[in-house]
Design an enzyme around this catalytic site. Sequence first.
Site, mmCIF file in Angstrom:
data_model
loop_
_atom_site.group_PDB
_atom_site.id
_atom_site.type_symbol
_atom_site.label_atom_id
_atom_site.label_comp_id
_atom_site.label_asym_id
_atom_site.label_seq_id
_atom_site.Cartn_x
_atom_site.Cartn_y
_atom_site.Cartn_z
ATOM 1 N N GLU A 1 0.888 -1.168 0.000
ATOM 2 C CA GLU A 1 0.000 0.000 0.000
ATOM 3 C C GLU A 1 0.922 1.212 0.000
ATOM 4 O OE1 GLU A 1 -1.435 3.068 2.082
ATOM 5 O OE2 GLU A 1 -2.265 1.571 3.471
ATOM 6 N N CYS B 1 -2.069 8.143 4.536
ATOM 7 C CA CYS B 1 -2.159 7.723 3.130
ATOM 8 C C CYS B 1 -3.491 8.167 2.543
ATOM 9 C CB CYS B 1 -1.978 6.227 3.011
ATOM 10 S SG CYS B 1 -2.978 5.305 4.172
HETATM 11 P P1 NAP Z 1 9.580 3.981 3.069
HETATM 12 O O1 NAP Z 1 10.778 4.763 2.725
HETATM 13 O O2 NAP Z 1 8.812 3.406 1.945
HETATM 14 O O3 NAP Z 1 10.062 2.791 4.034
HETATM 15 C C1 NAP Z 1 9.166 1.813 4.529
HETATM 16 C C2 NAP Z 1 9.975 0.569 4.878
HETATM 17 O O4 NAP Z 1 10.468 -0.033 3.682
HETATM 18 C C3 NAP Z 1 11.197 0.866 5.747
HETATM 19 O O5 NAP Z 1 11.364 -0.210 6.636
HETATM 20 C C4 NAP Z 1 12.321 0.903 4.739
HETATM 21 O O6 NAP Z 1 13.554 0.533 5.290
HETATM 22 C C5 NAP Z 1 11.888 -0.145 3.740
HETATM 23 N N1 NAP Z 1 12.416 0.129 2.415
HETATM 24 C C6 NAP Z 1 12.314 1.297 1.715
HETATM 25 N N2 NAP Z 1 12.896 1.170 0.506
HETATM 26 C C7 NAP Z 1 13.360 -0.108 0.440
HETATM 27 C C8 NAP Z 1 14.055 -0.843 -0.561
HETATM 28 N N3 NAP Z 1 14.417 -0.287 -1.709
HETATM 29 N N4 NAP Z 1 14.373 -2.118 -0.284
HETATM 30 C C9 NAP Z 1 14.047 -2.691 0.897
HETATM 31 N N5 NAP Z 1 13.403 -2.045 1.876
HETATM 32 C C10 NAP Z 1 13.060 -0.775 1.656
HETATM 33 O O7 NAP Z 1 8.567 4.791 3.950
HETATM 34 P P2 NAP Z 1 8.798 5.750 5.209
HETATM 35 O O8 NAP Z 1 10.183 5.599 5.744
HETATM 36 O O9 NAP Z 1 7.698 5.484 6.142
HETATM 37 O O10 NAP Z 1 8.584 7.214 4.673
HETATM 38 C C11 NAP Z 1 9.203 7.714 3.542
HETATM 39 C C12 NAP Z 1 8.164 8.285 2.617
HETATM 40 O O11 NAP Z 1 7.171 7.303 2.347
HETATM 41 C C13 NAP Z 1 7.371 9.425 3.198
HETATM 42 O O12 NAP Z 1 8.017 10.641 3.096
HETATM 43 C C14 NAP Z 1 6.116 9.336 2.399
HETATM 44 O O13 NAP Z 1 6.273 9.996 1.175
HETATM 45 C C15 NAP Z 1 5.909 7.898 2.137
HETATM 46 N N6 NAP Z 1 4.918 7.221 3.008
HETATM 47 C C16 NAP Z 1 3.698 6.920 2.516
HETATM 48 C C17 NAP Z 1 2.777 6.271 3.306
HETATM 49 C C18 NAP Z 1 1.432 5.941 2.777
HETATM 50 O O14 NAP Z 1 0.645 5.353 3.513
HETATM 51 N N7 NAP Z 1 1.122 6.276 1.556
HETATM 52 C C19 NAP Z 1 3.075 5.899 4.607
HETATM 53 C C20 NAP Z 1 4.350 6.204 5.104
HETATM 54 C C21 NAP Z 1 5.246 6.842 4.267
HETATM 55 P P3 NAP Z 1 14.540 1.635 5.882
HETATM 56 O O15 NAP Z 1 13.734 2.792 6.368
HETATM 57 O O16 NAP Z 1 15.225 0.896 6.960
HETATM 58 O O17 NAP Z 1 15.415 2.022 4.745
#
Ligand code: NAP
Length: 525
Positions: free
Chosen positions: A260, A297
């Site tokens: 999601e 989200c």
């Molecule tokens: P994220 O960067 O997508 O990370 C979520 C999880 O996935 C973390 O545990 C991260 O690990 C892991 N991950 C990310 N990229 C990966 C990859 N290439 N390979 C393996 N694992 C990976 O989300 P976030 O840290 O919560 O927030 C970053 C951005 O995501 C926000 O600024 C926002 O734009 C978006 N977000 C969207 C929603 C939604 O519901 N739409 C919710 C939360 C965040 P690490 O952090 O350990 O690298």
Amino acid sequence: MQLTGYNYIAGETSAEGAETFFSVNPRSKETADLPFHNATAAEVARAVEAAEAAFTEIRDYSSEKIADFLDEIAEQIEALGDELLDCADRETGLGLPRLTGERERTTGQFRAFGSFLREGSYLRPIINSEQPGQPSIRQMQFPVGPVAIFAASNFPFAFAVAGGDTASALAAGCPVVVKAHPGHPATSEMFAQAFNAAVAAGGFPAGTFSMLQGNGIDVGQWLVAHDGIEAVGFTGSLRGGRAIYDAAASRPRPVPVYAEMGSVNPVVITGAALAQRADDIAEGLVASITMGTGQFCTNPGLILLQDSPAAQDFIADVTAKMSVAPAGVLLNETIARGLEGTVGRTVANPEISVLTGGEAIADSDYFCFSNTVMQTTAAAIRADDRLQVEHFGPVTLFVVCEDGADLSATVDALEGNLTSTIHAESDELGDIGDLLHQLREKAGRVIWNGFPTGVAVVQAMQHGGPYPATTAPGTTSVGMNAIYRFMRPIAFQNVPDALLPDPLKDANPLGIMRLVDDVYTDGRL
Ligand code: NAP
């Protein structure tokens, strides 16, 4: 509670790696003292192998035994007491009222799955009895095996270690290996201790639950690449979700990823709705955009309306309200930098006007971003998909359309979303049908005269949508149907009654509802 900073693998703590990271308080930007250990590749493998071993036992457990286990998890979470709330508040800045409600939703989720299992028909037994020229075919749902779960940053309870993905995977009868989110590692460890207590109390094999810490993509990549993982649940960014989806698809034996991801949740407001309720809609919208500092989200990130003096007044009113609303706390530095980046790229587009905000707040002693309202034209949105990017924070973009045809063409050009909303009046019902059907094609949930934030955990809920909102639009990550992401149907052809699972036996010993020769019945065959 004594925290260790270690990984929790099949009931044991483990810290083999030298790489560590720390918890940061978003309200003060202060770093806590306890180092959290990134899991190593060997620890990831150990967690998955323990889950595989656990699955050989759990897959044959009764629904009743699993339901009792889910209830026990809810109790163990409650037993963490207010220490859990304080810890999560320190790590996320979300505030105690919000976290108190989120904890209730989280324990409620486990108990709701317990009731769902006890009722029994979730196994979806279907029987077509033997007929001349047709064998006996009987089908039901079975758990898929070990599930990898990626916790979200923005819901430290309801979409994280003890979130809906974990609850639905365990309810399905699947062991879980959770990659904790590095934004709230201490909160994650508290949950891990609660799960360990529930596993022991329920007599479940230790590999039923493992939790890995990690800040960086390695742990997640190792986890998804492991052949013992049969499915993946993820909540987070489009970039992260897509990378994990691609990693799972490029395995020698690919597995499904239920990710999601981003959503801008378009809201269409008709001229008649503005004429009747402009003040109420403006108030509701601003509350929805700023709720949880916009880190939902389901945040309304794109608002479409037809140009008129009333529409311009409405935009000015929302802008004024947003500009005086206090700048809320953002979850962590990554989110704050990410928001700066996405808004920065959007405002660099010459078709975008910034009405308020649009930039970081200099010298703030907490993580934040200015409440932001932007405006553009329908033609600009249609010309550049990048304007449909999720701005994860208190940000919205007005899209001013020239007329009904311009609005309709723009809705057609929208990408997939979790929700779409329409504000209209009852005397417009005859005219609004086509637009509603267009909005239906773009989202998993269509909202009439409401706001997209707030997702009820009920049977009929659909929290999903076409890509890029999710990688699996036929599924939901909220509500009881979330369980089917982690189950698969198996049909038995002409298998003797004594060898069939109880839900498929002639006598229906569990007394559950079944579809027998195309008729629902809880009777015997
Ligand atoms: P994220 O960067 O997508 O990370 C979520 C999880 O996935 C973390 O545990 C991260 O690990 C892991 N991950 C990310 N990229 C990966 C990859 N290439 N390979 C393996 N694992 C990976 O989300 P976030 O840290 O919560 O927030 C970053 C951005 O995501 C926000 O600024 C926002 O734009 C978006 N977000 C969207 C929603 C939604 O519901 N739409 C919710 C939360 C965040 P690490 O952090 O350990 O690298």
